[in-house]
Design an enzyme around this catalytic site. Sequence first.
Site, PDB file in Angstrom:
ATOM      1  CD  GLU A  80      -2.921  -1.098   0.014  1.00 41.92           C
ATOM      2  OE1 GLU A  80      -3.031  -0.027  -0.625  1.00 41.92           O
ATOM      3  OE2 GLU A  80      -3.558  -2.144  -0.272  1.00 41.92           O
ATOM      4  CB  CYS A 153      -6.634  -2.531   6.122  1.00 38.84           C
ATOM      5  SG  CYS A 153      -6.864  -4.276   6.475  1.00 38.84           S
ATOM      6  CG  HIS A 174      -4.557  -5.012   1.806  1.00 38.65           C
ATOM      7  ND1 HIS A 174      -4.813  -3.672   1.612  1.00 38.65           N
ATOM      8  CD2 HIS A 174      -5.437  -5.426   2.769  1.00 38.65           C
ATOM      9  CE1 HIS A 174      -5.798  -3.293   2.423  1.00 38.65           C
ATOM     10  NE2 HIS A 174      -6.194  -4.329   3.134  1.00 38.65           N
TER      11      HIS A 174
HETATM   12  N1  PCA Z   1      -8.757  -6.556   5.978  1.00 42.23           N
HETATM   13  C1  PCA Z   1      -9.707  -5.470   6.164  1.00 42.23           C
HETATM   14  C2  PCA Z   1      -9.751  -5.236   7.641  1.00 42.23           C
HETATM   15  C3  PCA Z   1      -9.093  -6.408   8.269  1.00 42.23           C
HETATM   16  C4  PCA Z   1      -8.423  -7.109   7.171  1.00 42.23           C
HETATM   17  O1  PCA Z   1      -7.663  -8.069   7.274  1.00 42.23           O
HETATM   18  C5  PCA Z   1      -9.375  -4.238   5.335  1.00 42.23           C
HETATM   19  O2  PCA Z   1      -8.793  -4.375   4.258  1.00 42.23           O
HETATM   20  O3  PCA Z   1      -9.694  -3.117   5.755  1.00 42.23           O
END
Ligand code: PCA
Length: 209
Positions: A80, A153, A174
């Site tokens: 990200e 997240c 992610h």
């Molecule tokens: N993914 C979610 C919240 C927790 C997770 O593992 C997100 O992308 O916001």
Amino acid sequence: MTTVLVTGFEPFGRWTKNPSGDLAVGLPIMLKHHPFTTHGEVLPVSWTDAVPKLRAAVFSYQPDILVLLGVASSAEIRIEVMAKNVAAPLPDNAGKYPQNHGLYRIDGEKPVALFTKLPLESLIYAPSAAEKTPMRQPPISSIPSFDAGAYLCNFVFFHALSEFPDISSCGFIHVPPYAEENPTMGADPGALQEAIAGHIVTIVEAFES
Ligand code: PCA
């Protein structure tokens, strides 16, 4: 010795497993023979409790490097690029909504977005990045992502960048779901752990150089 804190999340929504939380538990064991210290913490999918738990972990471990992990519907590992000052009105695991009074801002005093402090080029473009730990599986590719979403997240990512300015290496990655939960885009757990372990080694090397 360099100290790394890796966080992941508990399962939420339609996911019965969350590889990011498993990585936060497994990586300290997998990386224990490396010349740095790795701690892991699993955060709740909670608008009220996730950030306090992150703060407590940062306070107790005093990390030099903070790598936040979460799961996303993508076959790739997504590095990200930025955290947005936005929280979507979506329910957390307790059915609660963010306390932003319908303005969707995480913090009205803070900038609209904050940039990652992870070594992006090393993580995305160096093909050797995932090969720094022994590979037993085909590698999972890593791509830049320009949108961390507007859920927990992104929320935790934004808080980490704004609350811990002294942590010079801090960012969000992610990861794909497990193949057993999503056969089309899911990843093998071992391959995923090796890929993220390789990224942690790359981040430590960049921090120490
Ligand atoms: N993914 C979610 C919240 C927790 C997770 O593992 C997100 O992308 O916001």
